[in-house]
Design a protein around this motif. Sequence first.
Motif, PDB file in Angstrom:
ATOM      1  N   UNK A  72       1.446  -1.325   0.096  1.00  0.00           N
ATOM      2  CA  UNK A  72       0.177  -0.092  -0.034  1.00  0.00           C
ATOM      3  C   UNK A  72       0.435   0.966  -0.096  1.00  0.00           C
ATOM      4  N   UNK A  73       2.215   1.388   0.740  1.00  0.00           N
ATOM      5  CA  UNK A  73       2.896   2.649   0.791  1.00  0.00           C
ATOM      6  C   UNK A  73       3.395   2.789  -0.871  1.00  0.00           C
ATOM      7  N   UNK A 126       2.362   5.151 -13.478  1.00  0.00           N
ATOM      8  CA  UNK A 126       2.690   4.880 -12.213  1.00  0.00           C
ATOM      9  C   UNK A 126       0.562   4.061 -11.926  1.00  0.00           C
ATOM     10  N   UNK A 127       0.230   5.350 -12.435  1.00  0.00           N
ATOM     11  CA  UNK A 127      -0.561   4.963 -11.355  1.00  0.00           C
ATOM     12  C   UNK A 127      -1.655   3.643 -12.264  1.00  0.00           C
ATOM     13  N   UNK A 128      -0.500   2.945 -12.655  1.00  0.00           N
ATOM     14  CA  UNK A 128      -0.746   1.785 -13.493  1.00  0.00           C
ATOM     15  C   UNK A 128      -0.148   0.717 -13.079  1.00  0.00           C
ATOM     16  N   UNK A 129       1.152   0.777 -12.916  1.00  0.00           N
ATOM     17  CA  UNK A 129       1.150   0.680 -11.609  1.00  0.00           C
ATOM     18  C   UNK A 129       1.018   0.320  -9.979  1.00  0.00           C
ATOM     19  N   UNK A 130       0.566   1.296  -9.318  1.00  0.00           N
ATOM     20  CA  UNK A 130       0.120   1.607  -8.297  1.00  0.00           C
ATOM     21  C   UNK A 130      -1.614   0.592  -7.893  1.00  0.00           C
ATOM     22  N   UNK A 131      -2.872   0.594  -9.663  1.00  0.00           N
ATOM     23  CA  UNK A 131      -3.893  -0.415  -9.734  1.00  0.00           C
ATOM     24  C   UNK A 131      -2.888  -1.962  -9.587  1.00  0.00           C
ATOM     25  N   UNK A 132      -1.795  -2.201 -10.012  1.00  0.00           N
ATOM     26  CA  UNK A 132      -1.572  -3.343  -9.971  1.00  0.00           C
ATOM     27  C   UNK A 132      -0.724  -3.869  -8.882  1.00  0.00           C
ATOM     28  N   UNK A 133      -0.482  -3.031  -8.086  1.00  0.00           N
ATOM     29  CA  UNK A 133       0.085  -3.724  -6.752  1.00  0.00           C
ATOM     30  C   UNK A 133      -1.175  -3.778  -5.436  1.00  0.00           C
ATOM     31  N   UNK A 134      -2.076  -2.827  -6.358  1.00  0.00           N
ATOM     32  CA  UNK A 134      -2.814  -2.777  -4.921  1.00  0.00           C
ATOM     33  C   UNK A 134      -4.128  -4.311  -5.682  1.00  0.00           C
ATOM     34  N   UNK A 135      -4.164  -4.574  -6.494  1.00  0.00           N
ATOM     35  CA  UNK A 135      -5.181  -5.658  -6.663  1.00  0.00           C
ATOM     36  C   UNK A 135      -4.337  -6.725  -6.995  1.00  0.00           C
ATOM     37  N   UNK A 136      -3.378  -7.288  -7.019  1.00  0.00           N
ATOM     38  CA  UNK A 136      -2.460  -8.049  -6.647  1.00  0.00           C
ATOM     39  C   UNK A 136      -2.432  -8.322  -5.272  1.00  0.00           C
ATOM     40  N   UNK A 137      -2.281  -7.591  -4.402  1.00  0.00           N
ATOM     41  CA  UNK A 137      -2.015  -7.966  -2.821  1.00  0.00           C
ATOM     42  C   UNK A 137      -3.712  -7.414  -1.983  1.00  0.00           C
ATOM     43  N   UNK A 197       2.011   1.791  -3.426  1.00  0.00           N
ATOM     44  CA  UNK A 197       0.403   2.211  -4.160  1.00  0.00           C
ATOM     45  C   UNK A 197       1.167   3.608  -4.309  1.00  0.00           C
ATOM     46  N   UNK A 198       1.151   3.777  -2.456  1.00  0.00           N
ATOM     47  CA  UNK A 198       0.081   5.606  -2.017  1.00  0.00           C
ATOM     48  C   UNK A 198       1.333   6.403  -2.736  1.00  0.00           C
ATOM     49  N   UNK A 199       3.072   6.072  -3.073  1.00  0.00           N
ATOM     50  CA  UNK A 199       3.860   6.754  -2.900  1.00  0.00           C
ATOM     51  C   UNK A 199       4.060   6.979  -5.497  1.00  0.00           C
ATOM     52  N   UNK A 200       2.820   6.084  -5.567  1.00  0.00           N
ATOM     53  CA  UNK A 200       3.159   5.576  -6.762  1.00  0.00           C
ATOM     54  C   UNK A 200       2.318   7.315  -7.622  1.00  0.00           C
ATOM     55  N   UNK A 201       1.364   7.275  -7.162  1.00  0.00           N
ATOM     56  CA  UNK A 201       0.274   8.361  -6.765  1.00  0.00           C
ATOM     57  C   UNK A 201       0.281   9.410  -6.665  1.00  0.00           C
ATOM     58  N   UNK A 202       1.195   9.393  -5.753  1.00  0.00           N
ATOM     59  CA  UNK A 202       2.178  11.241  -5.020  1.00  0.00           C
ATOM     60  C   UNK A 202       2.644  11.210  -6.305  1.00  0.00           C
ATOM     61  N   UNK A 203       3.542  10.327  -6.813  1.00  0.00           N
ATOM     62  CA  UNK A 203       4.461  10.651  -8.175  1.00  0.00           C
ATOM     63  C   UNK A 203       3.798  11.236  -8.998  1.00  0.00           C
ATOM     64  N   UNK A 204       2.562  10.574  -9.636  1.00  0.00           N
ATOM     65  CA  UNK A 204       2.134  10.707 -10.364  1.00  0.00           C
ATOM     66  C   UNK A 204       1.247  12.806 -10.357  1.00  0.00           C
ATOM     67  N   UNK A 205       0.698  12.915  -9.597  1.00  0.00           N
ATOM     68  CA  UNK A 205       0.165  14.496  -9.305  1.00  0.00           C
ATOM     69  C   UNK A 205       1.470  15.147  -9.294  1.00  0.00           C
TER      70      UNK A 205
END
Length: 88
Positions: A40-41, A67-78, A43-51
Amino acid sequence: MHPPFPFPGEPAVGGPRAWHTLPDEVQLTLSREALRRAAETLADHAELLAAEMEAGGLLDQGGPEALRLFAAVVRVTNKDGFATVGNA
């Protein structure tokens, strides 16, 4: 008995020695929660970088969507891979 001072990198209370005294099921539960929080951390950092890229603070070369795709993949996978527990 623990020495009066922890070894470098070891907290004053508990530490690696205390970890090994925990039952395997507790170690597994705590490990899963730590991995869930780490994912989750990330994914959150990826979202912050995207913003930040969208706001112009970082050079945008297609990064926000990646980065948003990466964040989504991390969240869905876990999402279902680790059990959520109380305060680990």
